[in-house]
Design an enzyme around this catalytic site. Structure first.
Site, PDB file in Angstrom:
ATOM      1  N   ASP B   7     121.223 -59.248   3.629  1.00  0.00           N
ATOM      2  CA  ASP B   7     121.169 -59.769   1.933  1.00  0.00           C
ATOM      3  C   ASP B   7     121.594 -61.368   1.834  1.00  0.00           C
ATOM      4  OD1 ASP B   7     121.551 -59.549  -0.709  1.00  0.00           O
ATOM      5  OD2 ASP B   7     123.637 -59.482  -0.602  1.00  0.00           O
ATOM      6  N   ASP B   9     122.826 -63.227  -1.539  1.00  0.00           N
ATOM      7  CA  ASP B   9     123.984 -63.405  -2.366  1.00  0.00           C
ATOM      8  C   ASP B   9     125.194 -62.375  -2.175  1.00  0.00           C
ATOM      9  OD1 ASP B   9     122.361 -65.216  -4.299  1.00  0.00           O
ATOM     10  OD2 ASP B   9     121.425 -63.444  -4.829  1.00  0.00           O
ATOM     11  N   ASP B 134     126.264 -56.457   0.248  1.00  0.00           N
ATOM     12  CA  ASP B 134     127.493 -56.318  -0.544  1.00  0.00           C
ATOM     13  C   ASP B 134     127.467 -55.286  -1.559  1.00  0.00           C
ATOM     14  OD1 ASP B 134     125.983 -58.190  -1.948  1.00  0.00           O
ATOM     15  OD2 ASP B 134     127.179 -58.290  -3.466  1.00  0.00           O
TER      16      ASP B 134
END
Lengths: 175, 175
Positions: B7, B9, B134
């Site tokens: 990922d 961000d 996240d």
């Protein structure tokens, strides 16, 4: 609900027609259907002209104004009721296409959500139960998926995959 | 070679720090680490301020100048030798982020190819053998994948997933 990946260029959008339009504007002559038959556009033009095609494809706006294939909107609207639809386009080679593609999808498919868009480089990261695409290379990594090769000039010689020639045929097979 | 989705961000890029910077510029005060702990940024600010955050996120340039987490470049460089790495970001909610994200990746990870980028809406279209993210919601559809939850303010209360707190820990677990 089964997942269905639908390609954009040469599956929903007439990218070749637009390349041909830009080509004619640049070089004064458009290619005929006969000249394109069985070929990638870049291989149907004189070698010195093929580099210009990538320039077209990375020009902001190029992908914003593509014509849509007949019946694509209505059939995708119905597919979206029956399947978990994703629009999956290998767009990353041309970063200026990314926003154009989202706007084009928003114009023609307002009933789809941005969560259904996937703009990638290599489709091998994507797994769905079904896929409609004009490139057989996008099928090879799929596990147990049903694939439909959307007929395009460049793939007319392919014989290894079930084919759809237009969106009416997609409807007949998938709805 | 196993496939690994990484990922962007709050996994490679410090998106929250940049939101906080823009927030301070707009409202005159930045949030402290304590105020952010355990929360999404939008839930840590007064209700009247949360709408502005989406405006930040869809401003061209916002995602172009995010700080990168320490050691991310070196660890991803090594991961890229051992795994089939894809950078998978759910970016479609913010169409103006798309080009910024490709440029950011090109700046920090010149050893990755555009074929390895995947900007999607909903990651449920993606299947890989491993994923670092996240957001636990991006793990739930994966089949037999090994998942690593990258620690972020909003996920500190999650207990159901193996966790990585920084890129040195990613290296220890995956290299």
């Amino acid at each position: 609900m089964k997942s269905l990946a639908i390609d954009m260029d040469e599956t929903m959008a007439d990218t070749v027609k637009e390349i041909n339009r830009w080509y004619e504007r640049e070089f004064g002559v458009a290619l005929s259907e006969e000249e394109l038959h069985g070929k990638e556009f870049r291989n149907a033009v004189p070698p010195g002209h093929s580099g210009m095609i990538k320039t077209f494809l990375n020009t902001p706006g190029f992908f914003r104004h593509l014509e849509i294939y007949p019946d694509a909107v209505e059939v995708v609207r119905e597919l979206n009721q029956k399947y978990k639809v994703f629009i999956v386009s290998a767009a990353m080679e041309f970063p200026n296409s990314l926003k154009d593609k989202t706007e084009w999808l928003g114009e023609y498919f307002p009933f789809l959500n941005w969560k259904q868009y996937c703009l990638c480089g290599d489709k091998s990261v994507v797994q769905t139960d079904l896929m409609i695409d004009d490139r057989t290379r996008n099928f090879t990594h799929l596990k147990d998926a049903k694939t439909y090769l959307y007929t395009a000039h460049h793939n007319v010689a392919e014989t290894a995959y079930e084919r759809v020639n237009n969106w009416k045929e997609v409807a007949e097979k998938l709805l």
